[in-house]
Design a protein around this motif. Structure first.
Motif, PDB file in Angstrom:
ATOM      1  N   ILE A 132     -34.113  40.405  31.664  1.00 17.46           N
ATOM      2  CA  ILE A 132     -33.601  39.545  32.723  1.00 17.46           C
ATOM      3  C   ILE A 132     -34.245  39.930  34.052  1.00 17.46           C
ATOM      4  N   PRO A 133     -34.314  39.011  35.019  1.00 20.37           N
ATOM      5  CA  PRO A 133     -34.985  39.307  36.293  1.00 20.37           C
ATOM      6  C   PRO A 133     -34.287  40.413  37.066  1.00 20.37           C
ATOM      7  N   SER A 134     -35.010  40.955  38.025  1.00 18.35           N
ATOM      8  CA  SER A 134     -34.430  41.966  38.895  1.00 18.35           C
ATOM      9  C   SER A 134     -33.397  41.340  39.824  1.00 18.35           C
ATOM     10  N   GLN A 135     -32.658  42.189  40.520  1.00 12.39           N
ATOM     11  CA  GLN A 135     -31.591  41.696  41.387  1.00 12.39           C
ATOM     12  C   GLN A 135     -32.150  40.834  42.515  1.00 12.39           C
ATOM     13  N   HIS A 136     -33.316  41.176  43.040  1.00 13.32           N
ATOM     14  CA  HIS A 136     -33.911  40.385  44.134  1.00 13.32           C
ATOM     15  C   HIS A 136     -34.289  38.986  43.642  1.00 13.32           C
ATOM     16  N   ILE A 137     -34.860  38.894  42.452  1.00 11.63           N
ATOM     17  CA  ILE A 137     -35.239  37.591  41.914  1.00 11.63           C
ATOM     18  C   ILE A 137     -33.993  36.763  41.605  1.00 11.63           C
ATOM     19  N   ARG A 138     -32.965  37.418  41.081  1.00 12.14           N
ATOM     20  CA  ARG A 138     -31.726  36.697  40.798  1.00 12.14           C
ATOM     21  C   ARG A 138     -31.092  36.168  42.078  1.00 12.14           C
ATOM     22  N   ASP A 139     -31.069  36.982  43.124  1.00  8.80           N
ATOM     23  CA  ASP A 139     -30.530  36.520  44.403  1.00  8.80           C
ATOM     24  C   ASP A 139     -31.346  35.355  44.956  1.00  8.80           C
ATOM     25  N   LEU A 140     -32.659  35.425  44.776  1.00 11.09           N
ATOM     26  CA  LEU A 140     -33.532  34.353  45.252  1.00 11.09           C
ATOM     27  C   LEU A 140     -33.254  33.055  44.503  1.00 11.09           C
ATOM     28  N   LEU A 141     -33.101  33.137  43.185  1.00  8.76           N
ATOM     29  CA  LEU A 141     -32.821  31.942  42.383  1.00  8.76           C
ATOM     30  C   LEU A 141     -31.457  31.354  42.722  1.00  8.76           C
ATOM     31  N   VAL A 142     -30.467  32.199  42.918  1.00 11.10           N
ATOM     32  CA  VAL A 142     -29.136  31.707  43.281  1.00 11.10           C
ATOM     33  C   VAL A 142     -29.171  31.028  44.646  1.00 11.10           C
ATOM     34  N   GLY A 143     -29.918  31.593  45.592  1.00 10.40           N
ATOM     35  CA  GLY A 143     -30.045  30.965  46.903  1.00 10.40           C
ATOM     36  C   GLY A 143     -30.722  29.609  46.834  1.00 10.40           C
ATOM     37  N   VAL A 144     -31.794  29.512  46.039  1.00 11.28           N
ATOM     38  CA  VAL A 144     -32.482  28.226  45.870  1.00 11.28           C
ATOM     39  C   VAL A 144     -31.556  27.219  45.192  1.00 11.28           C
ATOM     40  N   ALA A 145     -30.817  27.684  44.182  1.00 18.73           N
ATOM     41  CA  ALA A 145     -29.886  26.793  43.487  1.00 18.73           C
ATOM     42  C   ALA A 145     -28.797  26.285  44.433  1.00 18.73           C
ATOM     43  N   PHE A 146     -28.297  27.152  45.306  1.00 15.41           N
ATOM     44  CA  PHE A 146     -27.265  26.741  46.260  1.00 15.41           C
ATOM     45  C   PHE A 146     -27.805  25.677  47.223  1.00 15.41           C
ATOM     46  N   CYS A 147     -28.996  25.908  47.776  1.00 19.30           N
ATOM     47  CA  CYS A 147     -29.585  24.935  48.705  1.00 19.30           C
ATOM     48  C   CYS A 147     -29.859  23.605  48.015  1.00 19.30           C
ATOM     49  N   SER A 148     -30.338  23.663  46.781  1.00 24.78           N
ATOM     50  CA  SER A 148     -30.593  22.430  46.042  1.00 24.78           C
ATOM     51  C   SER A 148     -29.304  21.681  45.744  1.00 24.78           C
ATOM     52  N   THR A 149     -28.245  22.411  45.407  1.00 27.69           N
ATOM     53  CA  THR A 149     -26.960  21.768  45.145  1.00 27.69           C
ATOM     54  C   THR A 149     -26.426  21.074  46.389  1.00 27.69           C
ATOM     55  N   VAL A 150     -26.561  21.727  47.534  1.00 25.07           N
ATOM     56  CA  VAL A 150     -26.117  21.112  48.792  1.00 25.07           C
ATOM     57  C   VAL A 150     -26.915  19.838  49.076  1.00 25.07           C
ATOM     58  N   ALA A 151     -28.223  19.875  48.822  1.00 21.38           N
ATOM     59  CA  ALA A 151     -29.054  18.691  49.037  1.00 21.38           C
ATOM     60  C   ALA A 151     -28.648  17.555  48.101  1.00 21.38           C
ATOM     61  N   TRP A 152     -28.381  17.881  46.831  1.00 26.67           N
ATOM     62  CA  TRP A 152     -27.928  16.860  45.886  1.00 26.67           C
ATOM     63  C   TRP A 152     -26.601  16.255  46.322  1.00 26.67           C
ATOM     64  N   LEU A 153     -25.669  17.099  46.762  1.00 29.24           N
ATOM     65  CA  LEU A 153     -24.374  16.591  47.222  1.00 29.24           C
ATOM     66  C   LEU A 153     -24.533  15.690  48.434  1.00 29.24           C
ATOM     67  N   ASP A 154     -25.443  16.046  49.330  1.00 29.57           N
ATOM     68  CA  ASP A 154     -25.680  15.215  50.510  1.00 29.57           C
ATOM     69  C   ASP A 154     -26.271  13.866  50.116  1.00 29.57           C
ATOM     70  N   LEU A 155     -27.215  13.881  49.159  1.00 30.13           N
ATOM     71  CA  LEU A 155     -27.802  12.626  48.698  1.00 30.13           C
ATOM     72  C   LEU A 155     -26.759  11.731  48.025  1.00 30.13           C
ATOM     73  N   LEU A 156     -25.962  12.328  47.152  1.00 26.94           N
ATOM     74  CA  LEU A 156     -24.939  11.551  46.449  1.00 26.94           C
ATOM     75  C   LEU A 156     -23.866  11.040  47.405  1.00 26.94           C
ATOM     76  N   ALA A 157     -23.491  11.881  48.382  1.00 25.48           N
ATOM     77  CA  ALA A 157     -22.482  11.449  49.353  1.00 25.48           C
ATOM     78  C   ALA A 157     -23.000  10.294  50.202  1.00 25.48           C
TER      79      ALA A 157
END
Length: 234
Positions: A132-157
């Motif tokens: 599994i990825p290191s903690q830094h890579i996991r934090d990076l992926l979670v951050g990207v996923a959070f920003c993408s989710t916010v963008a999707w919610l904004d588009l859908l809203a």
């Protein structure tokens, strides 16, 4: 015998069968919810067909945030890299106001896509298929996923509000009436489902806290930030 040779051919075909993103071994293949599913009943098949396009977009633009030895494999590694680019594209499309021409020509949107490509390459090069990825890579992926989710919610809203405004104009309802009825009810459905799941999972205190904190956060952020931006622009 002929039966034995056919059996060997079937085993060879199963071994050479590739996963969604090229994985050849069973451990290296990827099973995504809504994309790869064994639909046993006609109802499950209909749901799978209806959900499939949206599931593909979701998995291609929101990096995975679950990192376990059982789930992480070669296909998950490749999907993580691709999803970073997809997330950057969704964020850029949202920043451009759903204008594809502006997204292509705007320097900020182009920079977002380039950053997404860089993060995707970085994730793929700094990870392996077996661990599994290191903690830094996991934090990076979670951050990207959070920003993408916010963008999707904004588009859908934004699309939901546009549809409601169209329906209100056709029926003769004002935006204020729609805001206290359809939009308010739709905003509460997500909280209802989430709080119910949390309570059933054995966390009733968290569910009750969410019931009170969610409206406070909505008033402070969803109303406070737009009012502050509007006031600053004036």
């Amino acid at each position: 015998s002929d039966a034995a040779s056919l059996w060997d051919q079937d085993e060879t075909a199963d071994e050479d069968r590739q996963g969604l993103l090229g994985g050849t071994s069973e451990e290296d293949q990827l099973s995504l919810r809504g994309v790869s599913c064994d639909a046993s009943t006609p109802y499950d098949r209909v749901v799978l067909i209806a959900e499939w396009p949206f599931a593909v977009l979701r998995h291609a633009s929101i990096p995975p945030a679950t990192f376990t030895t059982e789930r992480w494999n070669g296909d998950m590694r490749r999907l993580s890299g691709i999803a970073c680019l997809g997330a950057a594209s969704v964020i850029a499309f949202d920043a451009a106001g759903c204008d594809l021409r502006l997204m292509v020509s705007d320097a900020v949107c182009q920079s977002l896509v380039i950053v997404g490509c860089f993060i995707g390459v970085l994730v793929y090069c700094r990870t392996s298929d077996d661990t599994i990825p290191s903690q830094h890579i996991r934090d990076l992926l979670v951050g990207v996923a959070f920003c993408s989710t916010v963008a999707w919610l904004d588009l859908l809203a934004s699309e939901t509000v546009a549809v409601l405004e169209t329906v209100g104009a056709a029926v003769g309802l004002s935006s204020a009436v729609l805001g206290v009825t359809a939009l308010a009810w739709g905003n509460c459905i997500g909280d209802l489902v989430a709080d119910t799941v949390v309570a059933r999972a054995g966390n009733p205190q968290m569910a009750v806290a969410s019931v009170f904190n969610s409206p406070v956060f909505s008033q402070a952020m969803a109303l406070g930030v737009p009012v502050a931006v509007y006031t600053h622009s004036k």
